[in-house]
Design a protein around this motif. Structure first.
Motif, mmCIF file in Angstrom:
data_model
loop_
_atom_site.group_PDB
_atom_site.id
_atom_site.type_symbol
_atom_site.label_atom_id
_atom_site.label_comp_id
_atom_site.label_asym_id
_atom_site.label_seq_id
_atom_site.Cartn_x
_atom_site.Cartn_y
_atom_site.Cartn_z
ATOM 1 N N PHE A 193 0.865 -1.167 0.000
ATOM 2 C CA PHE A 193 0.000 0.000 0.000
ATOM 3 C C PHE A 193 0.909 1.227 0.000
ATOM 4 C CE2 PHE A 193 -2.692 -3.059 2.353
ATOM 5 C CZ PHE A 193 -3.854 -2.969 1.612
ATOM 6 N N ALA A 194 0.530 2.260 -0.734
ATOM 7 C CA ALA A 194 1.333 3.483 -0.771
ATOM 8 C C ALA A 194 0.416 4.696 -0.657
ATOM 9 C CB ALA A 194 2.150 3.562 -2.062
ATOM 10 N N PRO A 195 0.919 5.790 -0.076
ATOM 11 C CA PRO A 195 0.058 6.972 0.084
ATOM 12 C C PRO A 195 -0.158 7.769 -1.186
ATOM 13 C CG PRO A 195 2.230 7.379 1.011
ATOM 14 C CD PRO A 195 2.207 5.931 0.609
ATOM 15 N N ARG A 196 0.716 7.588 -2.172
ATOM 16 C CA ARG A 196 0.572 8.341 -3.430
ATOM 17 C C ARG A 196 1.000 7.444 -4.596
ATOM 18 N NH1 ARG A 196 2.703 12.436 -0.171
ATOM 19 N NH2 ARG A 196 4.808 12.216 -0.993
ATOM 20 N N PRO A 197 0.662 7.819 -5.834
ATOM 21 C CA PRO A 197 1.034 6.978 -6.977
ATOM 22 C C PRO A 197 2.505 7.042 -7.330
ATOM 23 C CG PRO A 197 -0.138 8.925 -7.713
ATOM 24 C CD PRO A 197 -0.223 8.918 -6.221
ATOM 25 N N GLU A 198 3.253 7.992 -6.779
ATOM 26 C CA GLU A 198 4.698 8.002 -6.921
ATOM 27 C C GLU A 198 5.299 7.585 -5.579
ATOM 28 O OE1 GLU A 198 3.132 11.921 -5.663
ATOM 29 O OE2 GLU A 198 2.789 10.654 -7.435
ATOM 30 N N PHE A 199 6.633 7.412 -5.539
ATOM 31 C CA PHE A 199 7.220 6.909 -4.298
ATOM 32 C C PHE A 199 6.951 7.871 -3.144
ATOM 33 C CE2 PHE A 199 10.569 6.693 -1.120
ATOM 34 C CZ PHE A 199 10.460 5.366 -0.741
ATOM 35 N N ALA A 200 6.420 7.330 -2.064
ATOM 36 C CA ALA A 200 6.162 8.098 -0.852
ATOM 37 C C ALA A 200 6.046 7.116 0.300
ATOM 38 C CB ALA A 200 4.883 8.925 -0.989
ATOM 39 N N THR A 201 6.239 7.596 1.496
ATOM 40 C CA THR A 201 6.128 6.765 2.686
ATOM 41 C C THR A 201 5.067 7.345 3.607
ATOM 42 O OG1 THR A 201 7.914 8.025 3.727
ATOM 43 C CG2 THR A 201 8.528 6.017 2.558
ATOM 44 N N PRO A 202 4.541 6.522 4.534
ATOM 45 C CA PRO A 202 4.886 5.118 4.788
ATOM 46 C C PRO A 202 4.192 4.173 3.810
ATOM 47 C CG PRO A 202 3.196 5.815 6.316
ATOM 48 C CD PRO A 202 3.580 7.047 5.526
ATOM 49 N N GLN A 203 4.794 2.987 3.661
ATOM 50 C CA GLN A 203 4.211 1.938 2.836
ATOM 51 C C GLN A 203 4.089 0.675 3.675
ATOM 52 O OE1 GLN A 203 6.180 1.275 -0.903
ATOM 53 N NE2 GLN A 203 6.333 3.452 -1.379
ATOM 54 N N TYR A 204 3.021 -0.085 3.403
ATOM 55 C CA TYR A 204 2.750 -1.297 4.172
ATOM 56 C C TYR A 204 2.568 -2.466 3.209
ATOM 57 C CZ TYR A 204 1.675 2.351 7.571
ATOM 58 O OH TYR A 204 1.739 3.455 8.370
ATOM 59 N N VAL A 205 3.155 -3.609 3.565
ATOM 60 C CA VAL A 205 3.071 -4.787 2.705
ATOM 61 C C VAL A 205 1.616 -5.193 2.518
ATOM 62 C CG1 VAL A 205 3.579 -7.254 2.552
ATOM 63 C CG2 VAL A 205 5.369 -5.656 3.209
ATOM 64 N N TYR A 206 1.259 -5.481 1.276
ATOM 65 C CA TYR A 206 -0.085 -5.928 0.936
ATOM 66 C C TYR A 206 -0.054 -7.430 0.654
ATOM 67 C CZ TYR A 206 -4.334 -6.668 -1.816
ATOM 68 O OH TYR A 206 -5.521 -7.141 -2.304
ATOM 69 N N GLY A 207 -0.903 -8.170 1.327
ATOM 70 C CA GLY A 207 -1.014 -9.602 1.066
ATOM 71 C C GLY A 207 0.259 -10.354 1.408
ATOM 72 N N GLU A 208 0.473 -11.470 0.707
ATOM 73 C CA GLU A 208 1.623 -12.342 0.944
ATOM 74 C C GLU A 208 2.658 -12.150 -0.156
ATOM 75 O OE1 GLU A 208 2.402 -14.351 3.409
ATOM 76 O OE2 GLU A 208 0.579 -13.833 4.515
#
Length: 500
Positions: A193-208
């Motif tokens: 998961f990302a907060p914006r369509p370009e690189f940005a933080t924080p990011q959280y792993v989605y699924g496996e």
């Protein structure tokens, strides 16, 4: 005086012996005189064994007499053998060299050998013997090593494919050789998961994440991960699941050159497209709003950020009429029920996120059905016709229009208060009371008892109904209290309640 005849044959032979030097593939032969052997050599690398294979050519200088190899000395001291088609090889020693001809013999030496020498003692039919030697320099050639049967994981090269939006990738071991022994090289595909369509933080792993290895006979792998239906990042990285960073935060660790397709190691050991993707068309949040109108005209707005993709706080903006607004931040999985829009601003309400009205995010105040309605009471005698409107506590101010004959009086009745109007009694039989904001109106018949003239006399039986049917009247919502008069009320709209 008799002069002896001088022969030039011997001096010329000596001179020829001194000048003869035959070289073949860095080999040097040194015949000493007539009746000699000339020795040359070439060498190749046998990558299967890692040995150098030297082919010695021993030529007989004599065209009239065969030569026999009486003795062979080799440095390094490994067998020197003549290859006989269709038969086993034989040692060079003892082989006859035809007149004016040559024989070839093969010698195998270690791959690290830098030079080799072959000394041959030959004997001719006339019993002449001569020892000659040949050398070959191997130092100028590259080292001869066995061809590898496998590739070390630290030296292996790979190639890959990558489709970030679809969450797919493949990694393949280049070349025909497998990884050596039990060595394994892991690769991992992970989405966030990302907060914006370009690189940005924080990011959280989605699924496996999907992780697999090359090695153990497995030379190609396919990796697949789910991609969230919102802003995301997908990475193809060097290593196993222990390399995964979760979450990716500001000033925290990064994958850097571990991403396949990077310019630095180890990612550059795999050729292919860049193994990372940023995109997605919507926020990874689930903003929602609900509305509840109150009888006093206010609206309570409930804001929530609770759903399968709610990973980030949501900043809501609630806007009302006349410039009123309020900003509320709701954390993931939470709700806020404390935003109240004042009555004077509740005519039109909008809920926005990132400057856009969210789905089902507009509303206007609606009167709740359980709100108490105003009551109307009448006070009539032979001279005057009085009407009073009372508004219960907890409601909104209500506009009331009283009409009798050609006169109309308008009052706004505050919650918890009453307003009264009085008309001179006339010939008209009824007054009209209208609550326009509530869509209600009613007729009040002027019929005081004991008055002479226009409206006096006894109560007539069976007064006419000019509005809704009796069942609708009974279900109405405006209460009427007749004081000192007999009143008949006819409802022309719904939601009117009568009391007497």
């Amino acid at each position: 005086m008799i002069r002896p005849k001088l022969s030039l044959r011997r001096p010329l032979a000596v001179l020829a012996a001194a000048l003869i030097g035959l070289t073949g593939a860095a080999a040097v032969a040194t015949p000493a005189a007539a009746h000699h052997t000339t020795i040359t050599a070439t060498a190749v690398c046998d990558q299967l064994s890692g040995e150098r294979v030297i082919t010695w050519t021993v030529a007989n200088s004599e065209r009239r007499t065969a030569a026999t190899v009486k003795k062979v000395t080799a440095e390094p001291s490994t067998p020197v053998q003549v290859l006989v088609p269709g038969a086993e090889a034989v040692d060079l020693q003892g082989v006859a060299i035809p007149r004016g001809g040559s024989v070839q013999a093969v010698q195998r030496v270690p791959g690290a050998t830098t030079s080799a020498k072959l000394i041959v003692e030959g004997r001719w039919d006339n019993r002449r013997e001569r020892t000659n030697e040949g050398t070959i320099n191997l130092a100028a050639d590259a080292a001869c090593n066995p061809a590898p049967k496998c590739v070390d994981a630290s030296e292996a090269k790979y190639s890959h494919t990558f489709d970030g939006p679809k969450g797919t990738a493949t990694v393949k071991l280049d070349g025909d050789l497998p990884l050596c022994g039990d060595e394994k090289q892991y690769f991992t595909l992970v989405s966030y998961f990302a907060p914006r369509p370009e690189f940005a933080t924080p990011q959280y792993v989605y699924g496996e994440p999907d992780s697999n290895f090359l090695g153990g006979g497995q030379n190609e792998i396919e990796l697949n991960v789910g991609v969230p239906d919102c802003h995301t990042q997908v990475d193809l990285i060097w290593g196993g699941v222990d390399e995964i960073i979760d979450p990716l935060v500001e000033n925290g660790p990064r994958y850097g050159s571990k991403k396949l397709g990077e310019k630095g190691a180890p990612g550059n050991r795999s050729s292919g497209p860049q193994g990372w993707y940023n995109g997605g068309s919507k926020n990874c949040t689930t903003p929602a709003s609900t509305f509840a109108s109150s009888c006093d005209g206010t609206v309570t707005v409930s804001l929530s950020n609770d759903g399968s993709i709610s990973k980030y706080p949501v900043e809501f903006e609630v806007r009302g009429e006349n410039g009123w607004s309020k900003t509320v931040t709701v954390e993931p999985g939470k709700a806020d029920n404390e935003t109240v829009v004042p009555a004077e601003n509740a005519g039109k309400i909008e809920v926005l996120v990132d400057g856009k009205v969210i789905e089902n995010g507009t509303y206007s105040w609606e009167r709740p059905e359980d709100c108490p309605l105003p009551t109307v009471t009448a006070d009539a005698d032979c001279e005057t016709f009085g009407l009073t409107a009372s508004n219960p506590e907890g409601g909104m101010p209500v506009k009331v229009e009283f009409t009798y004959g050609d006169k109309t009086e308008t009052r706004t009745v505050a919650p918890g208060s009453s307003e009264k109007v009085t008309f001179p009694a006339g010939d008209e039989e009824a007054a009209l009371v209208v609550l326009p904001e509530l869509g209600l109106e009613l007729e009040v018949v002027y019929a005081p008892e004991g008055c002479g003239g226009g409206g006096g006399g006894e109560e007539p039986p069976g007064l006419p109904v000019t509005g809704a049917a009796a069942g609708g009247i009974a279900a109405g919502a405006i209460a009427l209290l007749a004081l000192g008069a007999v009143l008949f009320v006819m409802a022309r709209r719904r939601r009117i309640h009568f009391t007497a």
